[in-house]
Structure formats: structure tokens, C-alpha cells
Design a protein around this motif. Sequence first.
Motif, PDB file in Angstrom:
ATOM      1  N   VAL A  19       0.881  -0.812   0.234  1.00 45.71           N
ATOM      2  CA  VAL A  19      -0.151  -0.123   0.179  1.00 45.71           C
ATOM      3  C   VAL A  19       1.176   0.920  -0.085  1.00 45.71           C
ATOM      4  O   VAL A  19       0.503   2.369  -0.780  1.00 45.71           O
ATOM      5  CB  VAL A  19      -0.842  -0.224   1.351  1.00 45.71           C
ATOM      6  CG1 VAL A  19      -1.574   1.388   1.855  1.00 45.71           C
ATOM      7  CG2 VAL A  19      -2.334  -0.851   0.751  1.00 45.71           C
ATOM      8  N   CYS A  20       2.005   1.071   1.058  1.00 48.33           N
ATOM      9  CA  CYS A  20       2.550   2.544   0.552  1.00 48.33           C
ATOM     10  C   CYS A  20       3.289   2.798  -0.430  1.00 48.33           C
ATOM     11  O   CYS A  20       3.772   3.645  -1.225  1.00 48.33           O
ATOM     12  CB  CYS A  20       4.541   2.239   1.783  1.00 48.33           C
ATOM     13  SG  CYS A  20       3.323   2.635   3.718  1.00 48.33           S
ATOM     14  N   LEU A  21       3.985   1.131  -1.478  1.00 47.36           N
ATOM     15  CA  LEU A  21       4.331   2.023  -2.283  1.00 47.36           C
ATOM     16  C   LEU A  21       3.489   2.492  -3.344  1.00 47.36           C
ATOM     17  O   LEU A  21       3.337   3.073  -4.673  1.00 47.36           O
ATOM     18  CB  LEU A  21       5.002   0.387  -2.898  1.00 47.36           C
ATOM     19  CG  LEU A  21       6.065  -0.318  -2.999  1.00 47.36           C
ATOM     20  CD1 LEU A  21       6.447  -1.578  -3.222  1.00 47.36           C
ATOM     21  CD2 LEU A  21       7.005   0.687  -2.858  1.00 47.36           C
ATOM     22  N   LEU A  22       1.491   1.907  -3.446  1.00 45.44           N
ATOM     23  CA  LEU A  22       0.948   2.303  -4.397  1.00 45.44           C
ATOM     24  C   LEU A  22       0.637   3.872  -3.940  1.00 45.44           C
ATOM     25  O   LEU A  22       0.825   5.172  -5.107  1.00 45.44           O
ATOM     26  CB  LEU A  22      -0.356   1.422  -4.264  1.00 45.44           C
ATOM     27  CG  LEU A  22      -0.369  -0.026  -4.875  1.00 45.44           C
ATOM     28  CD1 LEU A  22      -1.751  -0.788  -3.968  1.00 45.44           C
ATOM     29  CD2 LEU A  22      -0.642  -0.234  -5.687  1.00 45.44           C
ATOM     30  N   VAL A  23       0.365   3.914  -3.075  1.00 45.07           N
ATOM     31  CA  VAL A  23       0.432   5.501  -1.844  1.00 45.07           C
ATOM     32  C   VAL A  23       1.836   6.941  -2.743  1.00 45.07           C
ATOM     33  O   VAL A  23       1.545   7.547  -3.885  1.00 45.07           O
ATOM     34  CB  VAL A  23       0.483   6.147  -0.443  1.00 45.07           C
ATOM     35  CG1 VAL A  23       0.549   7.118  -0.571  1.00 45.07           C
ATOM     36  CG2 VAL A  23      -1.753   4.997  -0.205  1.00 45.07           C
ATOM     37  N   GLY A  24       2.609   5.449  -2.868  1.00 41.54           N
ATOM     38  CA  GLY A  24       4.124   6.735  -3.340  1.00 41.54           C
ATOM     39  C   GLY A  24       4.083   6.932  -5.073  1.00 41.54           C
ATOM     40  O   GLY A  24       4.443   7.975  -5.828  1.00 41.54           O
ATOM     41  N   HIS A  25       3.534   5.869  -5.613  1.00 38.87           N
ATOM     42  CA  HIS A  25       3.539   5.503  -7.015  1.00 38.87           C
ATOM     43  C   HIS A  25       2.021   6.734  -7.273  1.00 38.87           C
ATOM     44  O   HIS A  25       2.612   7.631  -8.166  1.00 38.87           O
ATOM     45  CB  HIS A  25       2.561   4.852  -8.050  1.00 38.87           C
ATOM     46  CG  HIS A  25       3.434   4.304  -9.080  1.00 38.87           C
ATOM     47  ND1 HIS A  25       1.801   4.394  -9.536  1.00 38.87           N
ATOM     48  CD2 HIS A  25       4.057   4.523 -10.538  1.00 38.87           C
ATOM     49  CE1 HIS A  25       2.060   4.486 -10.882  1.00 38.87           C
ATOM     50  NE2 HIS A  25       3.867   4.179 -10.929  1.00 38.87           N
ATOM     51  N   ASN A  26       1.239   7.145  -6.598  1.00 33.66           N
ATOM     52  CA  ASN A  26      -0.427   7.972  -6.944  1.00 33.66           C
ATOM     53  C   ASN A  26       0.627   9.374  -7.074  1.00 33.66           C
ATOM     54  O   ASN A  26       0.069   9.875  -7.523  1.00 33.66           O
ATOM     55  CB  ASN A  26      -1.328   7.459  -6.435  1.00 33.66           C
ATOM     56  CG  ASN A  26      -2.063   6.495  -7.172  1.00 33.66           C
ATOM     57  OD1 ASN A  26      -2.645   6.675  -8.178  1.00 33.66           O
ATOM     58  ND2 ASN A  26      -1.411   5.033  -6.906  1.00 33.66           N
ATOM     59  N   ALA A  27       1.039   9.073  -5.719  1.00 35.99           N
ATOM     60  CA  ALA A  27       1.235  11.051  -5.662  1.00 35.99           C
ATOM     61  C   ALA A  27       2.712  10.776  -6.634  1.00 35.99           C
ATOM     62  O   ALA A  27       2.584  12.553  -7.468  1.00 35.99           O
ATOM     63  CB  ALA A  27       2.569  10.898  -3.986  1.00 35.99           C
ATOM     64  N   TRP A  28       3.648   9.934  -6.886  1.00 38.42           N
ATOM     65  CA  TRP A  28       4.292  11.165  -8.174  1.00 38.42           C
ATOM     66  C   TRP A  28       3.942  10.856  -9.359  1.00 38.42           C
ATOM     67  O   TRP A  28       3.753  11.894 -10.336  1.00 38.42           O
ATOM     68  CB  TRP A  28       5.197   9.163  -8.387  1.00 38.42           C
ATOM     69  CG  TRP A  28       6.320   9.707  -9.438  1.00 38.42           C
ATOM     70  CD1 TRP A  28       6.956  10.409  -9.513  1.00 38.42           C
ATOM     71  CD2 TRP A  28       6.258   8.998 -11.021  1.00 38.42           C
ATOM     72  NE1 TRP A  28       7.589  10.312 -10.843  1.00 38.42           N
ATOM     73  CE2 TRP A  28       7.231  10.093 -11.445  1.00 38.42           C
ATOM     74  CE3 TRP A  28       5.573   8.554 -11.167  1.00 38.42           C
ATOM     75  CZ2 TRP A  28       7.062   9.323 -13.035  1.00 38.42           C
ATOM     76  CZ3 TRP A  28       5.454   7.955 -13.012  1.00 38.42           C
ATOM     77  CH2 TRP A  28       6.298   8.451 -14.261  1.00 38.42           C
ATOM     78  N   LEU A  29       2.861  10.407  -9.596  1.00 34.49           N
ATOM     79  CA  LEU A  29       1.678   9.885 -10.870  1.00 34.49           C
ATOM     80  C   LEU A  29       0.946  11.713 -11.031  1.00 34.49           C
ATOM     81  O   LEU A  29       0.859  12.409 -12.453  1.00 34.49           O
ATOM     82  CB  LEU A  29       0.859   8.613 -11.046  1.00 34.49           C
ATOM     83  CG  LEU A  29       1.190   8.147 -11.771  1.00 34.49           C
ATOM     84  CD1 LEU A  29       0.216   7.183 -11.623  1.00 34.49           C
ATOM     85  CD2 LEU A  29       1.227   7.901 -12.112  1.00 34.49           C
ATOM     86  N   TRP A  30       0.716  11.963  -9.264  1.00 35.36           N
ATOM     87  CA  TRP A  30      -0.227  12.969  -9.774  1.00 35.36           C
ATOM     88  C   TRP A  30       0.244  14.342  -9.247  1.00 35.36           C
ATOM     89  O   TRP A  30       0.240  15.211 -10.332  1.00 35.36           O
ATOM     90  CB  TRP A  30      -1.485  13.280  -8.795  1.00 35.36           C
ATOM     91  CG  TRP A  30      -2.377  12.506  -8.922  1.00 35.36           C
ATOM     92  CD1 TRP A  30      -2.673  10.425  -8.778  1.00 35.36           C
ATOM     93  CD2 TRP A  30      -3.741  12.217 -10.578  1.00 35.36           C
ATOM     94  NE1 TRP A  30      -3.643   9.659  -9.646  1.00 35.36           N
ATOM     95  CE2 TRP A  30      -4.522  11.101 -10.260  1.00 35.36           C
ATOM     96  CE3 TRP A  30      -4.092  12.681 -10.902  1.00 35.36           C
ATOM     97  CZ2 TRP A  30      -5.086  10.418 -11.190  1.00 35.36           C
ATOM     98  CZ3 TRP A  30      -5.064  12.466 -12.485  1.00 35.36           C
ATOM     99  CH2 TRP A  30      -5.522  12.141 -12.398  1.00 35.36           C
TER     100      TRP A  30
END
Length: 792
Positions: A19-30
Motif C-alpha cells: 500500500v505504501c508503494l501504491l500511495v507513493g506511485h500515485n503521488a508521483w503520477l499526480w
Amino acid sequence: MITHKRPHRHLALLWALVVCLLVGHNAWLWLGKRIVPDTDILALLPADQRDPVLQQSFTHMVDSAQQRVVILVGAAEWNDARRAADAWSAALAPHADLLRLDAAGDEVQAGWLDGLQAHATLLISKEQENQLREQPAGFWLESALGRLYGAFGGPKLGAFRDDPFGLLAGWMQERAGETPVRPRDGRLFVAGQGREYVLLTYTLQQPAFSLAAQRQVVPLLDQAGAAAQRAVPGVEVIKAGVVLHAAAAGRQASSEVETIGLGSLAGIVLLTWLTFRSVKPITLVLLAIGIGFLGALSVCWLLFGRIHLLTLVFGASLIGVAQDYGIYFLCHRLGADPALDSPRLLRRLLPGLGLTLLAAVIGYMGLALTPFPGLRHMAVFSALGLVFAWLTVACWFPALVKARDMRAGWLARRYTGLAARWPRVSASPATLALLALLGAGALLGCMRLTVNDDIRSLQSSPPQLVQDQIKLGKLLDVPSPVQYYLVRGATDQQVLQREEALKRKLDPLIAQGHIAGYQALSNWVPSAQTQRERLALVEGRLLGAEGPLAALAQQVGEDRGWVEATRTHLLSRAAPMSPDAFLRTPASEPWRHLWIGEVGGVRASIVALRGMRYASIPVLERAAEGLEGVQWVDKVGGISAVLGRYRAYMGWVVLGAYALVYLVLFPRYRGRTWRVLAPTAAASVLTLALLGLSGQSLQLFHVLALMLLLGVGVDYGIFMQERHGKDGDAPWLAVGLSAANTLLSFGLLALSGTPALRAFGLTMLAGTALVWLAAPCFILSEEETHAETVYA
């Protein structure tokens, strides 16, 4: 017990890392990459239907109108209209950085001649071209004398030598006939319906779909309208522009978010509190759905490198099914023995939870079998969202939810025992009679169900805006931006020649009243072949040694030197014209959207139609038949056809999904498999019948809702068939709470002012309520359940 907890604790920590990886990836995308969802509707179509030239033509037509704001200020007297228009203009003058006033009046009239003088001798109207072929020399001599001496011979554009026979003047009058708008007193004027109007056109300096632009433009236009009313009480102001429709849609969406969205959220929180006496359960369910959304977005971006806005919107609604997994666990935790820890409870529930996930994924992945990229993206997004949400429930809920956290609220206590008193489907006469009655009603309703894929049925603009648009279109004789001819060719000249061939077929349709006229670049820039033919006509019929020009010289007392000088002067104004050269002149500004230019090695243009009747569309479509490189484009009909194909594909996908889900469930439920699917199937048929009986027409969004209903309803069927004696009312409570949340989340969309969302919401409202009512009817008795249930 420690042996059960420790592996699950490790699993929860591992999922926390994911989940931390998902949050980080979404933060990078947006925030880092600053991705922008794709909004191109053609990106959702199959690749073989994505014609780049056709797409560019539509973009040309839409963009020409998208940034334009058109205003008509009208009054019974011209002077009143002028005063009101001046007051309007003064109110907007300080805001030219947002709304730029286009050139008008004398500026427009002067611009007509800019850049055309070098080609003036080639500019001849259709009527005059026919007259050149048919009329004798005496006709042209009389015409020239009339222009020279007549009091009403028409405007003398420049020196008489520039246009002695009125060819340029006739051509300009023909061009002016393409619009009813005329210059008057330095303004643009149009009359109709007993009023005289000043036309004001503005170019929006920001994108029409920009929320910031909408928030600024609409109040400014309202202020300008108030200024016009103060100057001339009772003045009529007609406004039209894409930004006005976009702003209205934005206001409606905001209002619905505040009412429907907040209302449904408040209802869900209240239901959860009444059931569990805590907001922790709803927090956990929303957490699972949120992680499902983040996971689906990350993986879809890695798979496709893009994400469509409709995929986000529709996918987010589909993974709302994920609430069922969390609610199922929470309701069983509430009714389970406190001595049974949550990890062991999960192990007991895993067969049912796993089947609900598998059935839902199968249903949604059926979308991936269609040839539409948009549906495939939605399918992958939704399936991934369900998987991530399910894993969140399986990995975190046992660690986060303890037996002491769950307390039965008022609703949970009142719900106890209801399922046991529910009527059951059996072979009794009363049951058979009721089923026959429902079947007859369903058959009658389905027979009355009609289909309507017309995109116009989804329009939701305010009535006043629609009325203004219609009135303005009639007054200005504006061509339709969604019905036109697309002309293609290997070269510019081939495109112009094909335009001219098309216009020869359209001319009889004008006489028959199917259209009022057409707009094409070849009206301004004839093909090279036509230019040569016209020059030969002018030289042979007007400028010959014994022709009308020589006869005119004798009549006015000029010698042969004057004839030669005039002839040389006229021929010097016969330089060949090209589209590129014309498009660089000020006169081309209103017509530039008609010329597409080169797209993928093909040259293309647009022929737009004025005064088109919708009843004449079949006639206009046939006019393009047999003309090479000419295509009739009906964007309304094309998008409607796409919606129809989506609806048909989705109908088959829904049926196929039922078959696949049945095969997946059969190994566990055997003879009871039909009982799992029967509530959803019956609810779907009855929902279609209700739509038919209420006069609704079936469209794509009804069918999409039926797909979502399958995912929701199968969960309810599995929950009710997974009843164990020790579970008590937990499955029935899970079904009731999940159905209530679904009704609040999706059913309230039936109140939406957007037709597509309203259709979706009506289907979900009726379908979910019917599944909820039908699910207990197909469960077995306690004795049969005890005998047939396979314990996990």
C-alpha cells in the motif's frame, strides 16, 4: 492462537508495504508527473474506427465554435439595439484579456477585399458564370452601361476599370449570401422575428472547459446583460457558447455532489452507526475501496501508459462493489463467538469471499472481450480495483477488527429473524401463481421496452440555453457543426475539384428546400481548372477584339488604347489563387475551419451546410454517393451508432458473464447454483420490465448498470447460500447493509439531472432493491442447509 496470529501479522505488514508503494506511485503520477486523464471520446473506439482525418475534421468544426461566444442584442428599433449593444460592449471592454471582441462592421467589410485584388478577375459567381456561357455580348454591354450611369447600378468597388461588368461585385454579393449578417453603422446587423439585432462575437482567451474560465465568464456576461437592460429596458439578449453549456453542467454537477453525494455519505454513515454503533467499520470499508482505486490506477498506468477520464469515473463506481467484502466480514464478526479470533473467522469465510471476488472479476472481465478499447480499460481497472480491495479486507481486517470492537446496534437487533420469516420459492400453488403473475408482467414490460441510442437524448443543458441556441441558429443561419461533408484528395487541387463536383449535386437540393446553402473554401478559391476556365470565358466573351469591352469603349467615347489598357489591367488581376495564399488573408478568418490541410499524407476539407433539415439527412447522405473522396459525416448519428454498438455488445457480455459465473459456482454449490444467480437474474428481468412499463427507452447506461447489478447481486446470492447454523443472521444482515449502501451510493443517482447518470441510477435503484427482496426467497430451510453446506 499465536500460530494463527503471527503469519497473519506478517501478511498484514507485507500488504502495508504494498500500500505504501501504491500511495507513493500515485503521488508521483499526480504531483510529480502531473498526469492528465485522456478526454478524447474517439480514444475509446476500436482502432479500425479511429479515422484520423475524420477526427481532425470534427476537431476543426468544434474548435471553430468552442472558443466563440455569440451575443445578439435586439430591440424593435435599430437605435435602441445600438444603445443596448454599446452598453454591453462597454461593460466587457475592461476584460479583453478574457473575452476579446472580434472585428465587426466596417472592419469586416474592408477585410473582404484584402488580399483579393490580385485575383479579382477570377472571382465570378455561379449565376454570372452561366451568363457568360449563355448571354450575348449585348447583355454585357447593357450591364456595363447600367453600372456606369445607372442611379441604382450597385456599388462601384474602386475604379470603374477594376470591375466594368460587375463580376467581382456579383461574386461578393454571392459570398454575402452565405450569411444574413450585414454591416450597418459600423456594427454587424441581423433582423428577424420583429426585432433588429446587433451581433457581437467574442473569442474566449482561455479553454472553454476550464473551470476558472467558466467562473469568470458567466458573471461577466450577466453583468453585461444587466448593463444592456439599464440602457434600454426590455432589450432582448440572446447568448450562445460552449462555455455557457459547460458552466451549466459544472453547476449541476456541483449541486448534485452536494445533495446526492453528501446525502448518500451521510446515509451510509448513519446506517453503519445504527448497525455497529461505531464509525470504525465504515472507515475500514472506505479504506479498502480507496486502496482498490489506487492499486487499479497504478497498474493500469503501467499497463497502458494512459488513463481515460471515463475509466476513472466508471471504474471508481464499479469497484464500489468492494464494500461487500468488508461488510460481509464485519457482519460475521458481529455475530460470531467472541472466543473465535478474527484470523480464524476469515479462514472460515474465505470460500464465500473468494467466490464473490471470482464471480465479480469474471463478470467485469467479460468487458475485455469486446473490441472497444474503452470497455477493455474499464474492465481491467474495475477487476484490479476489486482484487486490491479484497486483499485489503483479507490482509488487514483480521488484524484491525477484534471481537470487542463490534457491538450490535439498534438496526442489527431489529433485523434479527427477518430472513426466517421471508417467503420461500417452492412448488406450492400460491408460489406458482405469484411466479406466473410476475412472469406475465415481466413479459408485458419487456415487450413494451424500446431502444434509443440517440446521443441527443442525453443532453441536459438548461432549457433557456437550448432555446437561445435554437433561436440564434435560425437568425444567423449557422451551419451545423456535427453534420457536414468531408472531402479528401491527394492534392489541394484534387480536393477543390471534388468540392466543386459535390456542390453541383447540392445545388438542386437548395432549390428543393433540403438546405439553404453551403459553405466551402472553393467558394472563395476555385480549383485551378475552374480558374483557367473562368479566365478563358472572360477573355473570350468580354475582352475580345470585337467583344463587349470594345463596344463599351465606343459607347463612352474611348479609343482602342483605353481598351488595351483596361484589358491589360483586368488580366493583371487574374493571378492564380491557392488555398494557402488565401488562408493568409484577413478575409479567410471566418472560413479557416473549413480547410483541414494535410493529415497523414491526405489533403482534406469540409463542406458545411446551412439551413439543414434533420428530415433531409438521408437525402444529403445519398448526395455523397458516387463521388470519390467525398464522405457524409453525421457526428450525432455516428456517436449514437457507437452507443448502440456498445449497448448491444454489453448485452451479450452480460449474458456471457452469467454463464461463466454459473460454471465457476457450480463445483461448490452443485444443485443450489441456480439459487445463487436466480435473485439477480430475476431482478434484472423485472427491472427491464419496469423500464418498459414506465415508458423508458433502453440505452447503454441501463445495460452498464445491469453489469454492475450482476456483480452486486451475485455477492448477495453467495452470502445467503453460505449460511451456517452458527452464523445466525450475519449473512442476511450483510446483504441488507450492503444493499442499503448500494442504494444510497448508486440508487440516488436516479435523482440526477444528467440523463446518463439518471438512467444508471434508476436501473441500480430498482435492480438492487429487487435483488435484496428476492435473495432470501431462494435460501433452503435450516435442515436442508445443515445437510448440504460444505464447511470451510
